[in-house]
Design a protein around this motif. Structure first.
Motif, PDB file in Angstrom:
ATOM      1  N   TYR A 127      14.989  -7.949  -2.298  1.00 37.47           N
ATOM      2  CA  TYR A 127      13.985  -8.715  -3.038  1.00 37.47           C
ATOM      3  C   TYR A 127      13.409  -7.843  -4.143  1.00 37.47           C
ATOM      4  CZ  TYR A 127      10.952  -6.051   0.081  1.00 37.47           C
ATOM      5  OH  TYR A 127      10.355  -5.028   0.777  1.00 37.47           O
ATOM      6  N   GLN A 128      12.722  -8.489  -5.056  1.00 39.71           N
ATOM      7  CA  GLN A 128      12.063  -7.787  -6.153  1.00 39.71           C
ATOM      8  C   GLN A 128      10.560  -7.761  -5.899  1.00 39.71           C
ATOM      9  OE1 GLN A 128      11.713  -9.544 -10.246  1.00 39.71           O
ATOM     10  NE2 GLN A 128      13.031  -7.838 -10.829  1.00 39.71           N
ATOM     11  N   MET A 129       9.983  -6.595  -6.034  1.00 39.10           N
ATOM     12  CA  MET A 129       8.533  -6.442  -5.886  1.00 39.10           C
ATOM     13  C   MET A 129       7.899  -6.561  -7.265  1.00 39.10           C
ATOM     14  SD  MET A 129       6.510  -5.921  -3.304  1.00 39.10           S
ATOM     15  CE  MET A 129       4.853  -5.354  -2.865  1.00 39.10           C
ATOM     16  N   ARG A 133      -2.404  -1.233 -15.161  1.00 35.46           N
ATOM     17  CA  ARG A 133      -1.059  -1.754 -14.934  1.00 35.46           C
ATOM     18  C   ARG A 133       0.007  -0.753 -15.365  1.00 35.46           C
ATOM     19  NH1 ARG A 133      -3.296  -6.582 -17.591  1.00 35.46           N
ATOM     20  NH2 ARG A 133      -1.765  -6.361 -19.270  1.00 35.46           N
ATOM     21  N   GLU A 134      -0.214  -0.114 -16.492  1.00 38.68           N
ATOM     22  CA  GLU A 134       0.765   0.866 -16.979  1.00 38.68           C
ATOM     23  C   GLU A 134       0.857   2.062 -16.041  1.00 38.68           C
ATOM     24  OE1 GLU A 134       2.933   0.553 -19.344  1.00 38.68           O
ATOM     25  OE2 GLU A 134       2.177  -1.456 -19.846  1.00 38.68           O
ATOM     26  N   GLN A 135      -0.271   2.508 -15.530  1.00 42.11           N
ATOM     27  CA  GLN A 135      -0.270   3.644 -14.615  1.00 42.11           C
ATOM     28  C   GLN A 135       0.510   3.338 -13.347  1.00 42.11           C
ATOM     29  OE1 GLN A 135      -1.857   6.874 -15.036  1.00 42.11           O
ATOM     30  NE2 GLN A 135      -1.701   6.072 -17.112  1.00 42.11           N
ATOM     31  N   ILE A 136       0.302   2.152 -12.809  1.00 41.79           N
ATOM     32  CA  ILE A 136       0.985   1.783 -11.561  1.00 41.79           C
ATOM     33  C   ILE A 136       2.474   1.600 -11.804  1.00 41.79           C
ATOM     34  CG2 ILE A 136       1.188  -0.061  -9.855  1.00 41.79           C
ATOM     35  CD1 ILE A 136      -1.844  -0.393 -10.037  1.00 41.79           C
ATOM     36  N   ALA A 137       2.825   0.927 -12.891  1.00 41.24           N
ATOM     37  CA  ALA A 137       4.241   0.699 -13.184  1.00 41.24           C
ATOM     38  C   ALA A 137       4.973   2.027 -13.384  1.00 41.24           C
ATOM     39  CB  ALA A 137       4.371  -0.177 -14.417  1.00 41.24           C
ATOM     40  N   ALA A 170      -2.397  -8.055  -7.721  1.00 41.48           N
ATOM     41  CA  ALA A 170      -1.794  -8.328  -6.429  1.00 41.48           C
ATOM     42  C   ALA A 170      -0.353  -7.842  -6.479  1.00 41.48           C
ATOM     43  CB  ALA A 170      -1.844  -9.819  -6.094  1.00 41.48           C
ATOM     44  N   PHE A 171       0.174  -7.455  -5.319  1.00 46.82           N
ATOM     45  CA  PHE A 171       1.559  -7.005  -5.218  1.00 46.82           C
ATOM     46  C   PHE A 171       2.259  -7.870  -4.180  1.00 46.82           C
ATOM     47  CE2 PHE A 171      -1.160  -3.367  -6.232  1.00 46.82           C
ATOM     48  CZ  PHE A 171      -0.668  -3.065  -7.491  1.00 46.82           C
ATOM     49  N   HIS A 172       3.359  -8.481  -4.619  1.00 49.12           N
ATOM     50  CA  HIS A 172       4.039  -9.439  -3.749  1.00 49.12           C
ATOM     51  C   HIS A 172       5.502  -9.519  -4.168  1.00 49.12           C
ATOM     52  CE1 HIS A 172       4.076 -12.326  -0.647  1.00 49.12           C
ATOM     53  NE2 HIS A 172       3.950 -13.426  -1.359  1.00 49.12           N
ATOM     54  N   GLU A 210       0.834  -1.205   0.000  1.00 47.84           N
ATOM     55  CA  GLU A 210       0.000   0.000   0.000  1.00 47.84           C
ATOM     56  C   GLU A 210       0.868   1.253   0.000  1.00 47.84           C
ATOM     57  OE1 GLU A 210      -3.731  -1.891   2.581  1.00 47.84           O
ATOM     58  OE2 GLU A 210      -2.220  -0.623   3.526  1.00 47.84           O
ATOM     59  N   SER A 211       1.908   1.249   0.858  1.00 53.47           N
ATOM     60  CA  SER A 211       2.756   2.432   1.021  1.00 53.47           C
ATOM     61  C   SER A 211       3.695   2.663  -0.149  1.00 53.47           C
ATOM     62  CB  SER A 211       3.575   2.313   2.320  1.00 53.47           C
ATOM     63  OG  SER A 211       2.734   2.266   3.449  1.00 53.47           O
ATOM     64  N   THR A 212       4.257   1.583  -0.702  1.00 51.29           N
ATOM     65  CA  THR A 212       5.309   1.733  -1.713  1.00 51.29           C
ATOM     66  C   THR A 212       4.808   1.642  -3.152  1.00 51.29           C
ATOM     67  OG1 THR A 212       5.812  -0.645  -1.651  1.00 51.29           O
ATOM     68  CG2 THR A 212       7.012   0.795  -0.113  1.00 51.29           C
ATOM     69  N   VAL A 213       3.626   1.081  -3.359  1.00 44.32           N
ATOM     70  CA  VAL A 213       3.097   0.941  -4.713  1.00 44.32           C
ATOM     71  C   VAL A 213       1.828   1.764  -4.904  1.00 44.32           C
ATOM     72  CG1 VAL A 213       2.244  -0.660  -6.463  1.00 44.32           C
ATOM     73  CG2 VAL A 213       4.092  -1.371  -4.929  1.00 44.32           C
ATOM     74  N   LEU A 214       0.826   1.514  -4.090  1.00 41.75           N
ATOM     75  CA  LEU A 214      -0.462   2.161  -4.291  1.00 41.75           C
ATOM     76  C   LEU A 214      -0.439   3.647  -3.960  1.00 41.75           C
ATOM     77  CD1 LEU A 214      -2.855  -0.619  -2.979  1.00 41.75           C
ATOM     78  CD2 LEU A 214      -2.358   0.002  -5.347  1.00 41.75           C
TER      79      LEU A 214
END
Length: 299
Positions: free
Chosen positions: A271-273, A291-295, A152-154, A110-114
């Motif tokens: 690690y890789q997110m 997906r493009e917006q988030i990346a 999902a983000f993992h 949530e903090s680092t991606v969203l």
């Protein structure tokens, strides 16, 4: 399924619509870019299917039967609906979109991606909604298959291979404590590091051992883990208000005015997110846009 529907093909229905509208075999054939004998053969097949003449000779044209008139409106509606169903997918217009997207993420995700992506999403697609559900790796594939989550983000190491994935960034660990921590004015030695009281995040709850402890064991050292918490939010609050320290992902504490960040005396593998999604939405224009917006936001 109705037996009549089983015995008919789409081409016959298209021919029937042309015949009902033109009421003339020659004009219907020209409209369909077919030879007149071909349309005559198809009309004969239609008469057999519906057990009705459908069109009768009348002067220079043809006259529809009662059965044919009853077919006119529902046939036109059905063919229009079918045309819409098989039409090429329209480009996604974020400004007009009303999508509700559901994503699975931990509080770290949530903090680092969203959080970095949210302003851009709200500006570009103000009519959309975003629902965040708690990260549950063991249910990720099932919920994606059922359409209960879109993304999902993992971490890549634990990403289910059956899902599509896209790397977002590579994370590394740093040592963090409160801004005025007396023992973090400079990089501590290994002995000083092990003497500090550490906090650890255990997503499943209750764990006191992590990758830092594995790295220390290889160096013949051991630290003191005094607190185990399930979420990073509580960890950051604990660091800011106590003398405890933690090995944390750098993006989580970068530019946090309440914390001091220094290099640790032990190297802990990062690690890789990654971003994950199911094949069912892989080619969907709206999903691809998301997906493009988030990346782009976390690049």
């Amino acid at each position: 399924m109705d037996n009549t529907l089983r015995r008919i093909d789409l081409n016959l229905l298209i021919t029937l619509q042309a015949l009902l509208e033109e009421q003339n075999v020659t004009r219907a054939a020209a409209r369909l870019h077919l030879a007149q004998p071909t349309v005559s053969v198809q009309l004969a097949r239609l008469r057999a299917v519906f057990d009705d003449p459908l069109l009768l000779p009348a002067g220079r044209g043809m006259r529809t039967t009662t059965r044919a008139e009853a077919l006119r409106a529902p046939l036109a509606d059905a063919l229009q609906a079918l045309a819409r169903a098989v039409a090429p997918t329209r480009p996604f217009d974020p400004g007009q979109a009303r999508n509700t997207w559901r994503v699975m993420a931990s509080d770290y995700g949530e903090s680092t991606v969203l959080l970095p992506a949210l302003p851009g999403l709200r500006q570009a697609a103000p009519g959309t909604r975003l629902a965040v559900v708690e990260l549950a790796p063991q249910r990720m594939v099932e919920r994606a298959e059922r359409g209960e989550i879109d993304l999902a983000f993992h971490i890549a190491a634990d990403a289910p291979p059956v899902l599509h994935h896209r790397p977002l960034f590579t994370e590394r660990y740093v040592l963090a404590g409160r801004r005025d921590h007396p023992r973090l004015k400079r990089r501590p030695t290994l002995k000083q590091f092990c003497a500090l009281e550490h906090v650890i995040v255990s997503p499943q709850g209750g764990g006191f051992h992590g990758s830092t402890d594995d790295a220390l064991a290889e160096a013949g050292a051991q630290r003191t883990v005094a607190l185990s918490v399930p979420h990073f939010l509580f960890l950051r609050s604990t660091l800011a208000r106590t003398d405890m320290v933690a090995m944390v992902p750098e993006r989580l504490v970068l530019n946090d005015p309440a914390l001091r960040v220094v290099e640790a005396p032990v190297e802990v593998p990062g690690y890789q997110m990654v971003m994950l999604w199911h094949e069912r939405v892989h080619r969907d224009p709206a999903h691809r846009w998301l997906r493009e917006q988030i990346a782009a936001a976390v690049a």
